[in-house]
Design an enzyme around this catalytic site. Structure first.
Site, PDB file in Angstrom:
ATOM      1  CG  ASN A 110      53.684  44.898  31.514  1.00  0.00           C
ATOM      2  OD1 ASN A 110      52.994  44.686  32.507  1.00  0.00           O
ATOM      3  ND2 ASN A 110      53.568  44.166  30.394  1.00  0.00           N
ATOM      4  CG  PHE A 114      45.565  42.119  36.332  1.00  0.00           C
ATOM      5  CD1 PHE A 114      46.016  42.147  35.028  1.00  0.00           C
ATOM      6  CD2 PHE A 114      45.020  40.935  36.820  1.00  0.00           C
ATOM      7  CE1 PHE A 114      45.937  41.016  34.214  1.00  0.00           C
ATOM      8  CE2 PHE A 114      44.945  39.791  36.016  1.00  0.00           C
ATOM      9  CZ  PHE A 114      45.404  39.840  34.715  1.00  0.00           C
ATOM     10  CB  SER A 172      49.067  38.727  33.528  1.00  0.00           C
ATOM     11  OG  SER A 172      49.949  39.667  34.128  1.00  0.00           O
ATOM     12  CG  ASN A 174      53.582  41.487  35.150  1.00  0.00           C
ATOM     13  OD1 ASN A 174      54.740  41.110  35.302  1.00  0.00           O
ATOM     14  ND2 ASN A 174      53.135  41.997  34.013  1.00  0.00           N
ATOM     15  CB  THR A 175      48.595  38.726  39.113  1.00  0.00           C
ATOM     16  OG1 THR A 175      48.238  40.038  38.661  1.00  0.00           O
ATOM     17  CG2 THR A 175      47.779  38.394  40.344  1.00  0.00           C
ATOM     18  CE  LYS A 210      47.189  38.397  25.564  1.00  0.00           C
ATOM     19  NZ  LYS A 210      47.104  39.880  25.538  1.00  0.00           N
ATOM     20  CG  ASN A 239      49.813  37.959  28.447  1.00  0.00           C
ATOM     21  OD1 ASN A 239      50.487  38.982  28.358  1.00  0.00           O
ATOM     22  ND2 ASN A 239      48.729  37.883  29.214  1.00  0.00           N
TER      23      ASN A 239
END
Length: 352
Positions: A110, A114, A172, A174-175, A210, A239
């Site tokens: 993915n 966010f 994460s 993805n940011t 996390k 994660n």
């Protein structure tokens, strides 16, 4: 898994992954999901960071991003639920497509970024949460924020009154540049700000951290040191990963975070290293690649006081929560453990 659930999963897999995910949330809200209620026993009941859990099997953040299905999820057999991530302002996330099934690998990639409805809407739902469930929120930062570190504290201040725990998510992939906040100095400053906000709240709730699975040994050592110094109540390891070794699916080269079966060994080794470094000073929650009771048990024996999963439900359904909890109970009994806590870290050396 029941025949009805198997047929339902088959139907969902006919849709693109993000549409299927949205349909699964709608099905939960309509009551079309397994609801065995709390799964517990004298062996399964445990505590993490002072929170009493009926069992140590939790739902990882990302499934119910906007806290829409709290009541049905609380009846699905989980010992605790983590929703979010929530950011101060609503944001759409990255362009679609941004979720990919890797069926051959029992995995997913993915790059959501966010996407969520923002802390105000999420807080309004949390205010009406089931009171007999253990519910936490994953805290995030807006992509275009001028002060991302402050965003985490802002979400905690707004939502904290309705939570049993909150998780600082700096892992994460993805940011853009979010993982830069895992550096020792930046992470200490961020966590100190979140902890200071927590101390101003009427009710003190545990704050978790996390982390990513892609840290080297020095990075893991820094995380352990900062967690102790800042008074973090638990570390969630881990994660999603940026690694792609050994994947078979046609989607293996998509950008984003990889979750599911291929993450199990990598995340468990990070967990075991943290367990060795922390030596009981900070409890750990093991995440990554869990799809059955044996893997949940392996995480616990590697050093986790509790576990979480999410991606495995794409392939095994929501009933996995109860199945894993009941299987874990049987494994603890088989090995002569009177409770979960006795098994924590009992085979850590196998992963070092």
């Amino acid at each position: 898994m029941s025949l009805i659930e198997r047929l339902g999963l088959g139907a969902l897999h006919r849709f693109d992954p993000e549409t299927a995910h949205g349909l699964s949330i709608k099905a939960l809200k309509m009551g079309l999901a397994p609801a065995p209620g709390p799964v517990t026993s004298a062996r399964l009941a445990t505590q993490v960071a002072g929170i009493a859990l009926p069992n140590p099997v939790g739902l990882a953040a990302g499934f119910d991003k906007n806290a829409e299905a709290l009541a049905p999820l609380s009846r699905a057999g989980f010992g605790f639920i983590e929703v979010g991530a929530a950011t101060p302002r609503p944001q759409p996330g990255n362009p679609k497509p941004r979720l990919f099934r890797l069926s051959e690998d029992k995995a997913a990639i993915n790059r959501f970024g966010f996407n969520n409805e923002g802390m105000e809407i999420i807080a309004s739902r949390l205010a009406n949460r089931p009171k007999d469930a253990v519910i936490g929120l994953n805290l995030g930062a807006n992509k275009d924020s001028e002060d991302r570190a402050a965003d985490f504290a802002k979400v905690l201040a707004h939502c904290g009154a309705h939570l049993d725990f909150a998780t600082v998510n700096v892992s994460s992939p993805n940011t853009e540049k979010l993982r830069d906040l895992q550096g020792k100095a930046a992470l200490s400053a961020l966590l100190n700000g979140v902890i200071a906000t927590r101390e101003e709240m009427a009710t003190r709730i545990p704050v978790f951290l996390k982390i990513a699975p892609d840290l080297d040994r020095a990075g893991i050592e820094d995380i352990a040191e900062v967690a102790v110094e800042c008074g973090i109540d638990a570390v969630i390891a881990t994660n999603t990963t940026l690694a792609r070794e050994g994947l078979q699916s046609a989607h293996r080269d998509e950008a984003g975070g990889l979750s599911g079966a291929p993450l199990f060994e990598k995340s468990t080794r990070v967990l075991a290293q943290l367990s060795e470094l922390l030596d009981g000073r900070v409890p750990l929650i093991g995440v990554g690649g869990i799809s059955n009771a044996e893997q949940a048990y392996a995480k616990i024996c590697a050093g986790a006081s509790a576990v979480q999963f999410y991606t495995a439900m794409v392939y095994g359904g929501l009933s996995l929560a109860g199945e894993i909890a009941r299987g874990l109970d049987a494994l603890l009994a088989r090995d002569g453990f009177g409770n979960v806590a006795q098994a924590v870290g009992s085979k850590r050396g196998d992963w070092l």
